[in-house]
Design a protein around this motif. Structure first.
Motif, short mmCIF file in Angstrom:
data_model
loop_
_atom_site.label_atom_id
_atom_site.label_comp_id
_atom_site.label_asym_id
_atom_site.label_seq_id
_atom_site.Cartn_x
_atom_site.Cartn_y
_atom_site.Cartn_z
N LEU B 15 25.16 50.95 -7.79
CA LEU B 15 23.88 51.97 -8.76
C LEU B 15 24.73 52.85 -9.64
O LEU B 15 24.72 53.61 -9.15
CB LEU B 15 22.59 52.43 -7.92
CG LEU B 15 22.34 51.29 -7.45
CD1 LEU B 15 21.02 51.78 -6.46
CD2 LEU B 15 21.33 50.79 -8.42
N ALA B 16 24.70 52.77 -11.24
CA ALA B 16 25.00 53.26 -11.91
C ALA B 16 24.66 55.54 -11.43
O ALA B 16 23.00 54.58 -11.73
CB ALA B 16 25.22 53.50 -13.05
N PRO B 17 25.03 56.40 -12.41
CA PRO B 17 23.94 57.15 -11.96
C PRO B 17 23.12 57.37 -13.69
O PRO B 17 21.88 57.85 -12.88
CB PRO B 17 25.31 58.82 -12.62
CG PRO B 17 26.82 57.95 -12.06
CD PRO B 17 26.51 56.34 -11.77
N VAL B 18 23.38 56.76 -14.08
CA VAL B 18 22.18 56.33 -15.75
C VAL B 18 20.88 55.83 -15.18
O VAL B 18 19.58 56.00 -15.41
CB VAL B 18 22.68 55.86 -16.69
CG1 VAL B 18 21.87 55.84 -17.93
CG2 VAL B 18 23.68 56.46 -17.18
N ARG B 19 21.24 54.57 -14.42
CA ARG B 19 19.99 54.04 -13.13
C ARG B 19 19.58 55.00 -12.53
O ARG B 19 18.58 54.20 -12.44
CB ARG B 19 21.06 52.45 -12.94
CG ARG B 19 20.52 51.01 -13.56
CD ARG B 19 21.09 50.12 -13.67
NE ARG B 19 20.67 49.37 -13.26
CZ ARG B 19 20.92 48.05 -12.66
NH1 ARG B 19 21.65 47.07 -12.37
NH2 ARG B 19 19.81 47.15 -12.45
N LEU B 20 20.36 55.17 -12.31
CA LEU B 20 19.84 56.33 -11.29
C LEU B 20 18.28 57.30 -11.10
O LEU B 20 18.36 57.48 -11.01
CB LEU B 20 20.57 56.78 -10.08
CG LEU B 20 21.42 56.17 -8.73
CD1 LEU B 20 22.55 56.89 -7.82
CD2 LEU B 20 19.95 55.99 -7.81
N LYS B 21 18.95 58.02 -12.90
CA LYS B 21 17.89 58.85 -13.51
C LYS B 21 17.24 57.37 -13.83
O LYS B 21 16.32 58.61 -13.19
CB LYS B 21 19.00 59.76 -14.40
CG LYS B 21 18.64 60.37 -14.82
CD LYS B 21 19.45 61.84 -15.79
CE LYS B 21 18.78 60.74 -16.93
NZ LYS B 21 20.07 61.67 -17.99
N ARG B 22 17.21 56.87 -14.09
CA ARG B 22 16.35 55.97 -14.74
C ARG B 22 15.32 56.14 -13.71
O ARG B 22 13.81 56.04 -14.10
CB ARG B 22 16.55 54.38 -15.74
CG ARG B 22 15.35 54.45 -16.59
CD ARG B 22 16.27 53.21 -17.73
NE ARG B 22 16.36 54.34 -18.53
CZ ARG B 22 18.19 53.40 -19.18
NH1 ARG B 22 17.68 52.44 -18.59
NH2 ARG B 22 18.83 54.33 -19.65
N MET B 23 15.48 55.40 -12.24
CA MET B 23 14.90 55.17 -11.54
C MET B 23 13.88 56.37 -10.81
O MET B 23 12.94 56.06 -10.26
CB MET B 23 15.74 54.14 -10.17
CG MET B 23 16.16 53.11 -10.62
SD MET B 23 17.31 52.38 -10.00
CE MET B 23 16.66 52.65 -7.88
N GLY B 24 14.78 56.90 -11.31
CA GLY B 24 14.08 58.60 -10.89
C GLY B 24 13.38 59.10 -11.56
O GLY B 24 11.71 59.13 -10.89
N VAL B 25 13.20 58.78 -12.68
CA VAL B 25 11.90 59.20 -13.66
C VAL B 25 11.02 58.30 -13.51
O VAL B 25 9.79 59.33 -13.58
CB VAL B 25 12.75 59.38 -15.31
CG1 VAL B 25 11.39 59.29 -16.28
CG2 VAL B 25 14.00 60.30 -15.25
N LEU B 30 5.14 57.27 -12.16
CA LEU B 30 4.31 56.92 -10.82
C LEU B 30 4.00 57.69 -10.14
O LEU B 30 2.65 57.03 -9.74
CB LEU B 30 5.06 55.30 -10.13
CG LEU B 30 5.54 54.04 -10.98
CD1 LEU B 30 6.34 53.55 -10.45
CD2 LEU B 30 3.36 53.64 -11.55
N LEU B 31 4.60 58.50 -9.28
CA LEU B 31 3.73 59.47 -8.77
C LEU B 31 2.18 60.08 -9.36
O LEU B 31 1.48 60.57 -8.43
CB LEU B 31 4.69 59.59 -7.56
CG LEU B 31 5.53 59.57 -6.51
CD1 LEU B 31 6.40 60.73 -6.95
CD2 LEU B 31 4.46 59.23 -5.81
N LEU B 32 3.21 60.85 -10.42
CA LEU B 32 2.05 61.88 -11.04
C LEU B 32 0.99 60.77 -11.82
O LEU B 32 -0.10 61.19 -10.97
CB LEU B 32 3.20 62.13 -12.63
CG LEU B 32 1.93 63.31 -12.87
CD1 LEU B 32 2.06 64.44 -12.42
CD2 LEU B 32 2.67 63.00 -14.45
N VAL B 33 0.77 59.34 -11.81
CA VAL B 33 -0.45 58.98 -12.28
C VAL B 33 -1.39 58.37 -11.38
O VAL B 33 -2.35 58.33 -10.92
CB VAL B 33 -0.10 57.28 -13.15
CG1 VAL B 33 -0.35 56.42 -13.34
CG2 VAL B 33 0.97 57.98 -14.40
#
Lengths: 96, 150
Positions: B15-25, B30-33
């Protein structure tokens, strides 16, 4: 803040103030206060041109927001787990 | 952040860092909603599913955030004044906090920044003073201050 030349003016140093306020108001514990104190120091150091120190305090502000956040998340997740267990047992008991 | 490598059934995944970051965002949004949806549907004072404030449970005093769950519930239903009565500090700081959060989410998700506001250190110290004063005053059970209690 990548590869800054020594003493060169940086565009901005994040002070993580939003997180500091959020964790202070929502986490009910005094760690967020520490984060706000560091956030204020980030901006005063930045205004004074002391960028290295500002970056150091920026990291401290982030760390304390995180501590504050975790100090809320651990008891809250335990609470939610207990609520779910009670709901499951309640449902099982009522359907017996 | 380094890439994460996984081995599953003999096949390597990374998992590339960019992908991980996007998943985190995406996960965070989703959690906030989800949290706001629960807050919209359930009245915190009556439903009993919301965890109590730790500070209030331990000391019996109000913290600067006490009343914020009830206040946000009212705010989500459009009752600004009721929300203000429950926790004026939250309602007043919400525009600044939302701006900060939205600009952070935009930056992490799309790499674009909203114009950032530099707040002079003096204002942050003043804010700290306001929060501590608010914390103390809303615990005084005498008329003008009792308005600050949730």
């Amino acid at each position: 803040l990548h590869a800054q030349a020594q003493g060169a003016p940086v565009e901005t140093v994040p002070n993580h103030l939003v997180w500091a306020i959020l964790t202070t108001i929502f986490c009910c514990l005094p760690f967020g206060i520490v984060a706000i104190v560091f956030a204020a120091q980030v901006n005063s150091l930045f205004q004074a041109g002391n960028y290295d120190k500002a970056v150091e305090y920026s990291k401290k502000a982030r760390t304390w927001s995180l501590v504050s956040c975790i100090s809320l998340l651990i008891p809250m997740s335990l609470y939610i787990i207990i609520i779910i267990i009670i709901m499951i047992f309640g449902f099982a008991a009522s359907s017996m | 952040m380094a890439a994460i490598h996984l081995k599953y059934h003999g096949v390597h995944y990374s998992l590339a860092p960019v992908r991980l970051k996007r998943m985190g965002v995406i996960g965070g949004v989703l959690l906030l909603v989800m949290a706001l949806t629960v807050l919209f549907w359930f009245e915190p004072a009556e439903s009993g599913i919301f965890p109590p404030c730790i500070f209030h449970a331990l000391t019996g005093w109000h913290c600067p955030g006490c009343g914020s769950a009830r206040g946000l519930h009212q705010l989500l239903h459009g009752h600004v004044l009721v929300a203000f009565g429950l926790n004026p500090l939250i309602v007043l700081s919400l525009p600044f906090l939302s701006y900060g959060l939205i600009s952070r989410i935009l930056f992490l998700g799309t790499n674009r920044r909203l114009p950032s506001v530099f707040i002079p250190a003096r204002w942050i110290w003043a804010l700290l003073g306001v929060i501590i004063l608010y914390w103390i005053l809303r615990n005084i059970p005498i008329y003008p201050f009792s308005l600050l209690a949730p």
